[in-house]
Write a protein that holds these residues in place. Structure first.
Motif, mmCIF file in Angstrom:
data_model
loop_
_atom_site.group_PDB
_atom_site.id
_atom_site.type_symbol
_atom_site.label_atom_id
_atom_site.label_comp_id
_atom_site.label_asym_id
_atom_site.label_seq_id
_atom_site.Cartn_x
_atom_site.Cartn_y
_atom_site.Cartn_z
ATOM 1 N N TRP A 8 0.823 -1.213 0.000
ATOM 2 C CA TRP A 8 0.000 0.000 0.000
ATOM 3 C C TRP A 8 0.854 1.259 0.000
ATOM 4 O O TRP A 8 0.602 2.195 -0.767
ATOM 5 C CB TRP A 8 -0.923 -0.011 1.220
ATOM 6 C CG TRP A 8 -1.975 1.063 1.159
ATOM 7 C CD1 TRP A 8 -1.873 2.359 1.604
ATOM 8 C CD2 TRP A 8 -3.282 0.928 0.600
ATOM 9 N NE1 TRP A 8 -3.027 3.034 1.351
ATOM 10 C CE2 TRP A 8 -3.919 2.175 0.734
ATOM 11 C CE3 TRP A 8 -3.970 -0.118 -0.001
ATOM 12 C CZ2 TRP A 8 -5.223 2.406 0.287
ATOM 13 C CZ3 TRP A 8 -5.272 0.104 -0.443
ATOM 14 C CH2 TRP A 8 -5.883 1.346 -0.299
ATOM 15 N N GLU A 9 1.877 1.296 0.853
ATOM 16 C CA GLU A 9 2.684 2.516 0.982
ATOM 17 C C GLU A 9 3.406 2.876 -0.310
ATOM 18 O O GLU A 9 3.498 4.066 -0.662
ATOM 19 C CB GLU A 9 3.710 2.354 2.105
ATOM 20 C CG GLU A 9 4.610 3.578 2.288
ATOM 21 C CD GLU A 9 5.486 3.502 3.522
ATOM 22 O OE1 GLU A 9 6.367 4.373 3.652
ATOM 23 O OE2 GLU A 9 5.299 2.591 4.348
ATOM 24 N N PHE A 10 3.889 1.875 -1.050
ATOM 25 C CA PHE A 10 4.662 2.163 -2.257
ATOM 26 C C PHE A 10 3.825 2.010 -3.533
ATOM 27 O O PHE A 10 4.370 2.004 -4.634
ATOM 28 C CB PHE A 10 5.909 1.286 -2.305
ATOM 29 C CG PHE A 10 6.872 1.594 -1.198
ATOM 30 C CD1 PHE A 10 7.719 2.696 -1.274
ATOM 31 C CD2 PHE A 10 6.894 0.825 -0.045
ATOM 32 C CE1 PHE A 10 8.583 3.004 -0.239
ATOM 33 C CE2 PHE A 10 7.756 1.128 1.005
ATOM 34 C CZ PHE A 10 8.604 2.221 0.913
ATOM 35 N N GLY A 11 2.510 1.924 -3.373
ATOM 36 C CA GLY A 11 1.607 1.937 -4.523
ATOM 37 C C GLY A 11 1.819 0.796 -5.491
ATOM 38 O O GLY A 11 1.651 0.983 -6.704
ATOM 39 N N VAL A 12 2.188 -0.371 -4.984
ATOM 40 C CA VAL A 12 2.441 -1.517 -5.857
ATOM 41 C C VAL A 12 1.155 -1.903 -6.587
ATOM 42 O O VAL A 12 0.109 -2.089 -5.963
ATOM 43 C CB VAL A 12 2.976 -2.716 -5.046
ATOM 44 C CG1 VAL A 12 3.040 -3.968 -5.919
ATOM 45 C CG2 VAL A 12 4.346 -2.387 -4.478
ATOM 46 N N LYS A 13 1.253 -2.020 -7.874
ATOM 47 C CA LYS A 13 0.102 -2.396 -8.690
ATOM 48 C C LYS A 13 0.168 -3.851 -9.146
ATOM 49 O O LYS A 13 -0.854 -4.470 -9.416
ATOM 50 C CB LYS A 13 0.015 -1.466 -9.906
ATOM 51 C CG LYS A 13 -1.280 -1.541 -10.669
ATOM 52 C CD LYS A 13 -1.353 -0.465 -11.741
ATOM 53 C CE LYS A 13 -2.685 -0.516 -12.486
ATOM 54 N NZ LYS A 13 -2.765 0.536 -13.528
ATOM 55 N N VAL A 14 1.405 -4.381 -9.277
ATOM 56 C CA VAL A 14 1.595 -5.751 -9.757
ATOM 57 C C VAL A 14 2.593 -6.470 -8.844
ATOM 58 O O VAL A 14 3.663 -5.940 -8.538
ATOM 59 C CB VAL A 14 2.094 -5.784 -11.214
ATOM 60 C CG1 VAL A 14 2.283 -7.227 -11.680
ATOM 61 C CG2 VAL A 14 1.136 -5.052 -12.142
ATOM 62 N N ILE A 15 2.223 -7.690 -8.443
ATOM 63 C CA ILE A 15 3.093 -8.548 -7.639
ATOM 64 C C ILE A 15 3.462 -9.768 -8.483
ATOM 65 O O ILE A 15 2.582 -10.418 -9.058
ATOM 66 C CB ILE A 15 2.383 -9.020 -6.350
ATOM 67 C CG1 ILE A 15 1.954 -7.824 -5.497
ATOM 68 C CG2 ILE A 15 3.287 -9.960 -5.554
ATOM 69 C CD1 ILE A 15 1.020 -8.197 -4.351
ATOM 70 N N LEU A 16 4.748 -10.064 -8.570
ATOM 71 C CA LEU A 16 5.213 -11.276 -9.243
ATOM 72 C C LEU A 16 5.626 -12.289 -8.181
ATOM 73 O O LEU A 16 6.507 -12.010 -7.361
ATOM 74 C CB LEU A 16 6.403 -10.974 -10.162
ATOM 75 C CG LEU A 16 6.155 -10.004 -11.329
ATOM 76 C CD1 LEU A 16 7.420 -9.860 -12.161
ATOM 77 C CD2 LEU A 16 5.006 -10.465 -12.181
#
Length: 455
Positions: A120-128
Motif C-alpha cells: 500500500w505505501e509504495f503503490g504496488v500495482k503488480v506482484i510477481l
C-alpha cells in the motif's frame, strides 16, 4: 537503432562462439560473482545490521538472507500504531536508475501485515510471485491473498479476490481488491506455479510472458514491481534480471560493454544472493538469448514488411519492440532496402528498389490493345521506375500511413483495385517507346510481377 541492434547481435555472437566451452565459462563467472558477494560482507562494503537486530531477526524467513541496510525498504505506514519500519525487502534499481523493483521474501504468518503495508505505501500495482505456498512438504510462503468468496483480513487491510484466470499452463493471474481506511485499490498478482526452489522453469518463454504481462497490467505506472519467491533472492533475482534486460531492449539503451555478469553483480549489490545458483544463472543466459533473438527477428525488414501487410508471423506480438521514431529515419544502404540481420528461417533474396518494363514496344498499326506477341528478335527496352516512397510528393501522392521502412501500402481510393497502376517517372514517355508507360503495381513488397526485371 542500427548501433543498438549491432550490440544485440554481438551478444548473441559471443554466446555462439563459446560453443562447448559455455558450461565452464558460466561456472567461472558465477563463482566469481559469489566470491565478490562474500567479499562485500567480510570487507564491510555491505552491511545487514538492521535486519540482524534482535527485534527484527524473527521477521527473516531465512537467517542467511538479510537485506542490505543501504537499499532496504523502510516502512512508515502505521508506525504510529506501534508497527516497526522493518521488512525483509530491498529496492533494486531499474534501467533509468529509479526504484523499479522491490525484491522481498514470501511473507511469514506474522509478517502478513508488513507485506500489505509495503504494497500500500509504495503503490504496488503488480506482484510477481515465483513460488508456491508449499514445496517439497515445506512451507515456503504464507498465503497473503484472498480465496474465492472468502475475504482475507490482516490488520486494517481487507483483501478480496475479484478474478482468477490462467495465463498459460504455468502462470495464474489474480486480481485483488485491497481496502484500507475506506479506500480501495486493485492489485494484480502473477504467480508462477511450477518453478522449483533452487531450480529453473521448464520453459523460458513463459518467463518472458510473465514479465510482459506484468507491464501490460502496470501500464505507465512508475511505481515498482513487487517480486518475491520464498527467500526473495534466487528466483526473484532471475525475474528482475530478465525484466531489466527487456527494458534495456525496449528503450534501446544496451551499453557497449553489456554482459549479464555485470547485471547480476550489480543486482547482488542491492539484494543478497540475487540469482542464487549456477543453474539459475545459466537459465538467465538462455532466456536473455531467446529475448535477443526475438528482438532481432522482430526488428528485421522482413518482419516489418510482413506486419505491414497484415501477415503476423508470431502470436507473441506483444514481445516485439516498439518501433522507434529513429527507425523511420534510418537511411537505406546501397542496394536499396534494409537487409535482414540474423533472422532464422529460409533466406530471401535482397530486392532492389528499381524495376524496369521489359519488351513493351507499341503494337503494330491496326492491332487491337493487347494483341501483340513478342518475338525472339525483340531487344529488351528498359524504363526506370522509381518507387513512390522516393518520388517528390505531389498532390496525387497519399503519404498517409507511411510505415517506418518507407513501404507504401496500396492506395485506399475507390478507383484503386488489384490492377492499380503506378505512373512511370523520369521522362520515360519521351524515350521513343511509343506508348504511355504504366505498369502493374507489385502484389507485395517482395513479389514483383513477372513482367518486371531488376536493373
Amino acid at each position: 537503432m542500427s548501433r543498438h541492434l549491432d550490440l544485440v547481435r554481438s551478444f548473441l555472437e559471443q554466446l555462439e562462439a563459446r560453443d562447448r566451452r559455455e558450461g565452464a565459462i558460466l561456472a567461472r563467472e558465477f563463482s566469481d560473482i559469489k566470491a565478490h558477494s562474500e567479499a562485500w560482507k567480510t570487507e564491510g562494503v555491505r552491511f545487514t545490521k538492521i535486519g540482524s537486530r534482535l527485534g527484527n531477526t524473527k521477521k527473516n524467513r531465512y537467517k542467511d538472507i538479510v537485506p542490505y541496510d543501504e537499499t532496504r525498504v523502510t516502512l512508515s505506514l502505521l508506525q504510529e500504531e506501534g508497527h516497526g519500519d522493518y521488512i525483509n525487502a530491498n529496492f533494486i534499481r531499474g534501467t533509468d536508475g529509479s526504484q523499479a523493483y522491490i525484491a522481498t521474501q514470501g511473507p511469514l504468518p506474522h509478517t502478513l501485515l508488513d507485506f500489505w503495508r509495503l504494497v500500500w505505501e509504495f503503490g504496488v500495482k503488480v506482484i510477481l510471485m515465483a513460488c508456491q505456498e508449499t514445496e517439497n512438504g515445506r512451507k515456503k510462503c504464507e498465503r497473503y491473498w484472498a480465496q474465492e468468496q472468502k475475504p482475507l483480513q490482516t490488520g486494517p487491510f481487507c483483501i478480496t479476490l475479484t478474478k482468477e484466470t490462467p495465463v498459460n499452463a504455468d502462470i495464474t493471474l489474480r486480481t485483488l481488491e485491497v481496502t484500507f481506511q475506506k479506500e480501495s485499490r486493485s492489485v494484480h498478482q502473477l504467480q508462477y506455479m511450477s518453478w522449483p526452489d533452487h531450480g529453473v522453469p521448464s520453459n523460458p518463454d513463459h518467463i518472458l510472458t510473465m514479465v510482459e504481462e506484468a507491464h501490460r497490467l502496470k501500464g505507465a505506472d512508475p511505481r515498482p514491481l513487487c517480486v518475491h519467491c520464498s527467500a526473495g533472492c534466487g528466483r526473484t533475482g532471475v525475474l528482475c534480471a530478465v525484466d531489466y534486460v527487456r527494458q534495456l531492449l525496449l528503450t534501446q539503451t544496451i551499453p557497449p560493454n553489456f554482459s549479464l555478469y555485470n547485471v547480476v553483480l550489480e543486482m547482488r549489490k542491492q539484494r543478497p544472493a540475487a540469482v542464487q545458483t549456477e543453474e539459475q544463472y545459466r537459465f538467465l543466459y538462455h532466456t536473455v538469448a531467446r529475448l535477443f533473438s526475438r528482438t532481432l527477428q522482430n526488428t528485421s525488414p522482413r518482419y516489418q514488411n510482413l506486419k505491414e501487410n497484415c501477415a503476423p508471423i508470431s502470436k507473441d506480438a506483444s514481445l516485439s519492440l516498439r518501433t522507434s521514431p529513429a527507425l523511420s529515419a534510418t537511411p537505406r544502404p546501397p542496394g536499396g532496402i534494409l537487409r535482414s540481420i540474423s533472422v532464422p528461417g529460409p533466406p530471401s533474396l535482397p530486392m532492389a528498389d528499381t524495376y524496369a518494363v521489359v519488351q513493351k514496344r507499341g503494337a503494330p498499326a491496326g492491332a487491337g490493345q493487347g494483341t501483340r506477341v513478342p518475338s525472339s528478335n525483340d531487344t529488351m527496352i528498359y524504363s526506370q521506375v522509381t518507387p513512390r516512397s522516393q518520388r517528390p510528393v505531389t498532390h496525387t501522392d497519399d503519404t498517409r500511413g507511411m510505415t517506418p521502412l518507407g513501404y507504401v501500402p496500396a492506395d485506399q481510393n475507390s478507383s484503386s483495385g488489384p490492377d492499380a497502376y503506378e505512373e512511370v517517372t523520369d521522362g520515360a514517355q519521351t524515350g521513343g517507346l511509343g506508348f504511355n508507360l504504366r505498369i502493374g503495381r507489385p502484389k507485395g513488397p517482395r513479389d514483383p510481377p513477372a513482367e518486371w526485371t531488376r536493373v
